[in-house]
Motif scaffolding. Structure first.
Motif, PDB file in Angstrom:
ATOM      1  N   SER A 149       0.825  -1.212   0.000  1.00 19.95           N
ATOM      2  CA  SER A 149       0.000   0.000   0.000  1.00 19.95           C
ATOM      3  C   SER A 149       0.853   1.254   0.000  1.00 19.95           C
ATOM      4  O   SER A 149       0.595   2.211  -0.758  1.00 19.95           O
ATOM      5  CB  SER A 149      -0.930  -0.012   1.212  1.00 19.95           C
ATOM      6  OG  SER A 149      -1.803  -1.132   1.177  1.00 19.95           O
ATOM      7  N   PHE A 150       1.895   1.289   0.825  1.00 19.42           N
ATOM      8  CA  PHE A 150       2.751   2.473   0.867  1.00 19.42           C
ATOM      9  C   PHE A 150       3.565   2.611  -0.417  1.00 19.42           C
ATOM     10  O   PHE A 150       3.774   3.722  -0.917  1.00 19.42           O
ATOM     11  CB  PHE A 150       3.671   2.434   2.092  1.00 19.42           C
ATOM     12  CG  PHE A 150       3.084   3.113   3.294  1.00 19.42           C
ATOM     13  CD1 PHE A 150       3.041   4.504   3.358  1.00 19.42           C
ATOM     14  CD2 PHE A 150       2.562   2.390   4.341  1.00 19.42           C
ATOM     15  CE1 PHE A 150       2.487   5.143   4.456  1.00 19.42           C
ATOM     16  CE2 PHE A 150       2.007   3.018   5.443  1.00 19.42           C
ATOM     17  CZ  PHE A 150       1.965   4.398   5.502  1.00 19.42           C
ATOM     18  N   ALA A 151       4.043   1.488  -0.964  1.00 25.88           N
ATOM     19  CA  ALA A 151       4.809   1.565  -2.208  1.00 25.88           C
ATOM     20  C   ALA A 151       3.954   2.119  -3.340  1.00 25.88           C
ATOM     21  O   ALA A 151       4.404   2.973  -4.126  1.00 25.88           O
ATOM     22  CB  ALA A 151       5.347   0.189  -2.574  1.00 25.88           C
ATOM     23  N   ALA A 152       2.707   1.649  -3.436  1.00 28.04           N
ATOM     24  CA  ALA A 152       1.823   2.130  -4.492  1.00 28.04           C
ATOM     25  C   ALA A 152       1.480   3.605  -4.297  1.00 28.04           C
ATOM     26  O   ALA A 152       1.455   4.392  -5.256  1.00 28.04           O
ATOM     27  CB  ALA A 152       0.547   1.286  -4.519  1.00 28.04           C
ATOM     28  N   ALA A 227      -1.135  13.800   2.253  1.00 32.40           N
ATOM     29  CA  ALA A 227      -1.808  13.286   1.055  1.00 32.40           C
ATOM     30  C   ALA A 227      -1.327  11.868   0.731  1.00 32.40           C
ATOM     31  O   ALA A 227      -2.121  11.013   0.316  1.00 32.40           O
ATOM     32  CB  ALA A 227      -1.557  14.212  -0.125  1.00 32.40           C
ATOM     33  N   THR A 228      -0.032  11.603   0.942  1.00 32.23           N
ATOM     34  CA  THR A 228       0.506  10.273   0.668  1.00 32.23           C
ATOM     35  C   THR A 228      -0.041   9.258   1.661  1.00 32.23           C
ATOM     36  O   THR A 228      -0.418   8.142   1.284  1.00 32.23           O
ATOM     37  CB  THR A 228       2.047  10.296   0.734  1.00 32.23           C
ATOM     38  OG1 THR A 228       2.543  11.275  -0.178  1.00 32.23           O
ATOM     39  CG2 THR A 228       2.623   8.945   0.372  1.00 32.23           C
ATOM     40  N   ILE A 235      -5.652   2.834  -0.477  1.00 30.01           N
ATOM     41  CA  ILE A 235      -5.231   1.646  -1.224  1.00 30.01           C
ATOM     42  C   ILE A 235      -5.334   0.406  -0.338  1.00 30.01           C
ATOM     43  O   ILE A 235      -5.804  -0.649  -0.770  1.00 30.01           O
ATOM     44  CB  ILE A 235      -3.797   1.832  -1.747  1.00 30.01           C
ATOM     45  CG1 ILE A 235      -3.772   2.930  -2.818  1.00 30.01           C
ATOM     46  CG2 ILE A 235      -3.237   0.531  -2.303  1.00 30.01           C
ATOM     47  CD1 ILE A 235      -2.373   3.330  -3.250  1.00 30.01           C
ATOM     48  N   TYR A 236      -4.897   0.540   0.910  1.00 27.51           N
ATOM     49  CA  TYR A 236      -4.962  -0.591   1.846  1.00 27.51           C
ATOM     50  C   TYR A 236      -6.411  -1.061   1.999  1.00 27.51           C
ATOM     51  O   TYR A 236      -6.716  -2.255   1.882  1.00 27.51           O
ATOM     52  CB  TYR A 236      -4.386  -0.162   3.199  1.00 27.51           C
ATOM     53  CG  TYR A 236      -3.948  -1.312   4.083  1.00 27.51           C
ATOM     54  CD1 TYR A 236      -4.824  -2.347   4.448  1.00 27.51           C
ATOM     55  CD2 TYR A 236      -2.656  -1.382   4.575  1.00 27.51           C
ATOM     56  CE1 TYR A 236      -4.420  -3.387   5.254  1.00 27.51           C
ATOM     57  CE2 TYR A 236      -2.244  -2.433   5.380  1.00 27.51           C
ATOM     58  CZ  TYR A 236      -3.125  -3.424   5.717  1.00 27.51           C
ATOM     59  OH  TYR A 236      -2.722  -4.461   6.519  1.00 27.51           O
TER      60      TYR A 236
END
Length: 290
Positions: A149-152, A227-228, A235-236
């Motif tokens: 999720s963080f990578a995307a 925002a990130t 996404i998660y």
């Protein structure tokens, strides 16, 4: 001579574990590991008069060792002050005499070791002949949902990803490290645990309470953009939620065990020394390979 590059920021790890110890926090994973460790030790008939809890997260392991052997000696080595600690040390430079211990148990600590092969070698030297090493650490698939999720989100919002979760070791590699350290009868196995949370923020809060947030030496030092973070949480929730809306988090617990060599231990048979054919033992008809 240049100092070797470190994977873990030891000071950040020390401070976060110190805060986690002072503030309590969730313990379901620690309790599960301690219960499993007790079951594994219960099948071992050999007594362990002198035992060490090696830098385990929480007090569950040291309580187990003292409960299991009230007439023996149980110590705890930990990098941060704790009421039940016997001595404070860096868990990568253990002040242990050779052949001074009968049992070493570690829970949720070894994934933070920069030099795991060196730490295993130290543990092996500290064990008396026929002493047991037993450890549980997080393996390769742990927190895969959070990493994805963080990578995307960072690729989408910032054009690239920053390291945020430890590169957990593969179970096959860990088995090889036990052998290299000189342990006899090395065994590795995996317990895969899937926890569920109301939302991803609850998981992050739990990791913070464990002192298990990002301690990578090469982590980005600037604050995470709101925002990130928001996009990562979206996404998660989109990819890893169940039908009831709760999200999943995978923890892969890798168990390592090995014995300090002793002449009285069971030894593997020499190749070709078996007296019973495998086909006879299985009750099947043997066919030529061709």
């Amino acid at each position: 001579m240049a100092e070797p590059r470190r994977l873990i920021d030891r000071r950040a790890l020390w401070l976060r574990r110190l805060r986690a110890g002072a503030g309590g926090g969730p313990d379901f994973l620690r309790a599960r590991i301690a219960e499993d460790a007790e079951d594994r030790l219960a099948v071992t008939l050999r007594p362990f008069p002198v035992a060490l809890d090696l830098a385990s997260s929480g007090d569950e392991v040291i309580r187990l060792l003292r409960r299991r052997n009230p007439s023996g000696a149980a110590f705890r080595a930990t990098p941060e002050p704790a009421s039940s600690a016997s001595f404070i040390c860096d868990d990568e430079a253990l002040p242990l005499r050779s052949e001074s211990l009968d049992l070493i148990v570690s829970s949720l600590a070894l994934q933070f070791a920069d030099d795991l092969p060196g730490l295993l070698a130290q543990a092996r030297r500290a064990l008396r002949p026929d002493g047991l090493f037993l450890a549980a650490l997080l393996g390769g698939d742990s927190l895969s949902e959070l990493r994805q999720s963080f990578a995307a989100a960072e690729a989408e919002m910032e054009g690239g990803a920053s390291p945020r979760v430890l590169p957990f070791a593969d179970v096959r590699a860990l088995g090889g490290l036990l052998q290299r350290a000189g342990f006899a009868l090395p065994v590795t196995d995996v317990d895969r645990v899937v926890a569920r949370y109301d939302n991803p923020l609850d998981l992050i809060a739990e990791l913070r309470a464990w002192g298990a947030t990002n301690v990578l030496a090469e982590r980005r030092r600037t604050p995470l953009r709101r925002a990130t973070l928001t996009r990562a949480l979206e996404i998660y929730a989109d990819r890893f939620a169940d039908g009831d809306g709760r999200v999943r988090a995978t923890f892969e617990i890798v168990w390592l065990s090995g014995w300090a060599p002793d002449p009285g231990q069971q030894q593997p048979l020499r190749p070709g020394s078996a007296r019973v054919r495998l086909a006879d033992a299985l009750g099947v008809k043997e066919s030529p390979a061709s």
